[in-house]
Motif scaffolding. Structure first.
Motif, short mmCIF file in Angstrom:
data_model
loop_
_atom_site.label_atom_id
_atom_site.label_comp_id
_atom_site.label_asym_id
_atom_site.label_seq_id
_atom_site.Cartn_x
_atom_site.Cartn_y
_atom_site.Cartn_z
N GLU A 165 2.77 1.27 12.60
CA GLU A 165 3.31 0.04 13.17
C GLU A 165 4.82 0.15 13.35
O GLU A 165 5.39 -0.39 14.31
CB GLU A 165 2.99 -1.15 12.26
N SER B 153 -4.77 1.74 3.79
CA SER B 153 -3.84 0.63 3.60
C SER B 153 -4.32 -0.64 4.32
O SER B 153 -3.93 -1.74 3.97
CB SER B 153 -2.44 1.00 4.11
N TRP C 85 -3.22 -4.86 6.10
CA TRP C 85 -2.48 -4.58 7.33
C TRP C 85 -3.44 -4.48 8.51
O TRP C 85 -4.61 -4.14 8.36
CB TRP C 85 -1.71 -3.27 7.19
N GLN D 209 5.81 -4.54 0.95
CA GLN D 209 4.87 -5.34 1.73
C GLN D 209 5.15 -5.26 3.22
O GLN D 209 4.30 -5.59 4.04
CB GLN D 209 4.92 -6.80 1.28
N THR D 210 6.38 -4.86 3.59
CA THR D 210 6.73 -4.72 5.00
C THR D 210 7.42 -3.38 5.20
O THR D 210 8.06 -2.85 4.28
CB THR D 210 7.69 -5.84 5.47
N PRO E 26 0.84 1.06 8.20
CA PRO E 26 2.22 0.56 8.21
C PRO E 26 3.22 1.48 8.89
O PRO E 26 4.06 1.03 9.68
CB PRO E 26 2.53 0.40 6.72
#
Length: 374
Positions: A194, A181, A187, A149-150, A191
């Motif tokens: 980021e 995603s 998001w 998730q991160t 991801p």
């Protein structure tokens, strides 16, 4: 896993990720590897459904075979020979038929997954990935049910919940690197983008730009348990012709005989383009399950013995499979391993000619291992 430092974190325990760890071991690479897999076990789209109440029940609910465009050569040939010699795979010669829009049995359509040689996992497809994973040795640890998730990078380490840190990161799928995603994970940005700002690694920038051009392909795979029956006269795969696929929204049906005499069926349903988000997916899975179940009696008309048992069949639910379609020109080898930030890519989306082509998945894992070990 808390506070653990490893050399590589591999996201996804499918064919490519497991081929990668096996190839690294064979090359004498001595680093430590942590695999994070969202499923209950290894496999990805080569996974096998097992039932807690029936240990002998096994259903390959993703790809039914390892498909190749042509006879494998080089390292890929060596890998397949090794798997054959160990009894992990066998050449697939089971009958395949086509079904047209009028419900007539015809020759199977010309499809990339049917043009070249095929192998089946013995006794199931999951055996292949389980074997590759074990070939990785004691330096490989796999954790299942781990949905990422991160994604962040701190002090040149990839950091994950629970304190896991990795010097390198391998993505065997595109979800964390592809714009899809944004909807599927909620998001604000891709991801991986980021975690690593544009301009920090020019190779990664090129890789992300290449990945952004891929189109996603979705399958809704319905799993059905049929009662015991004489299935000797049934084909292994029923492929719908292009016009029939358009009419029914179904790609193919795969039948798998069970040791205790029952029969498993997987209907590969095509996507209708509805937006998939964390909020909409549960309802979409219910809708797709009902839609596919309602089509079974009509599609199975040419096989009356099977059609007659539809009312006694038991649905085991729907699996959603998503993947990126490979471009005609595969990902340049130089983009598979971004050395500055230590990010690597493998999967059937890197090279191949269609959704679920094992050749591209395995070859990409072997190629990436070469780059990492060099």
């Amino acid at each position: 896993m808390p506070g653990r430092d490893v050399d590589l974190v591999v996201i996804g325990a499918g064919l490519s990720g497991c081929a990668l760890v096996a190839a690294l071991k064979s090359k004498g690479w001595c680093g430590t590897i942590q695999i994070l897999e969202a499923g209950r076990g290894p496999g990805g789209r080569s996974a096998t459904r097992r039932r807690r109440d029936s240990p002998l029940w096994r259903l390959d609910h993703g790809t039914p075979t390892l498909s190749f465009q042509s006879e494998p050569c080089g390292q890929l040939r060596e890998l397949m020979t090794s798997l054959e010699q160990r009894g992990v795979v066998r050449v697939d010669r089971d009958p395949v038929v086509g079904l047209d829009h009028l419900g007539a049995v015809v020759a199977p359509p010309d499809h990339p997954l049917l043009r070249g040689p095929r192998w089946r996992g013995i006794p199931t497809m999951a055996t292949v990935v389980e074997t590759l994973l074990s070939d990785g040795g004691n330096s490989v640890d796999a954790r299942f049910g781990e949905r990422i998730q991160t994604l962040s990078r701190v002090d040149e380490r990839w950091v994950f919940p629970g304190g896991l840190r990795g010097r390198g990161l391998i993505l065997s799928g595109t979800l964390l690197a592809h714009p899809r995603s944004l909807a599927m994970l909620g998001w604000r940005d891709v991801p991986l983008r980021e975690a690593v700002p544009e301009g920090h690694d020019s190779v990664l920038d090129e890789a992300l730009a290449w990945i952004a051009n891929l189109n996603a392909s979705i399958r809704w795979n319905l799993m059905v348990q049929f009662p015991a029956m004489d299935s000797d006269s049934l084909p292994r795969q029923i492929w719908l012709t292009p016009r029939a696929q358009q009419q029914f929204g179904v790609e193919r049906i795969v039948l798998q005989r069970q040791q205790q005499g029952g029969l498993g069926l997987v209907m590969h349903g095509l996507d209708d383009g509805a937006l998939i988000t964390p909020e909409t997916q549960p309802q979409l899975m219910t809708v797709q399950e009902q839609r596919l179940l309602s089509l079974l009696p009509e599609i199975l008309q040419p096989w009356p013995s099977l059609q007659g048992l539809v009312s006694n069949a038991h649905s085991l639910g729907v699996m959603r499979w998503g993947a990126a379609q490979p471009l005609d020109q595969g990902m340049p080898n130089a983009l598979q391993w971004c050395r500055r930030v230590r990010v690597g890519f493998c999967g059937d989306w890197i090279a191949g000619s269609g959704f679920g082509m094992a050749e591209g998945a395995l070859q990409s894992g072997l190629d990436l291992a070469e780059l990492i070990a060099s």
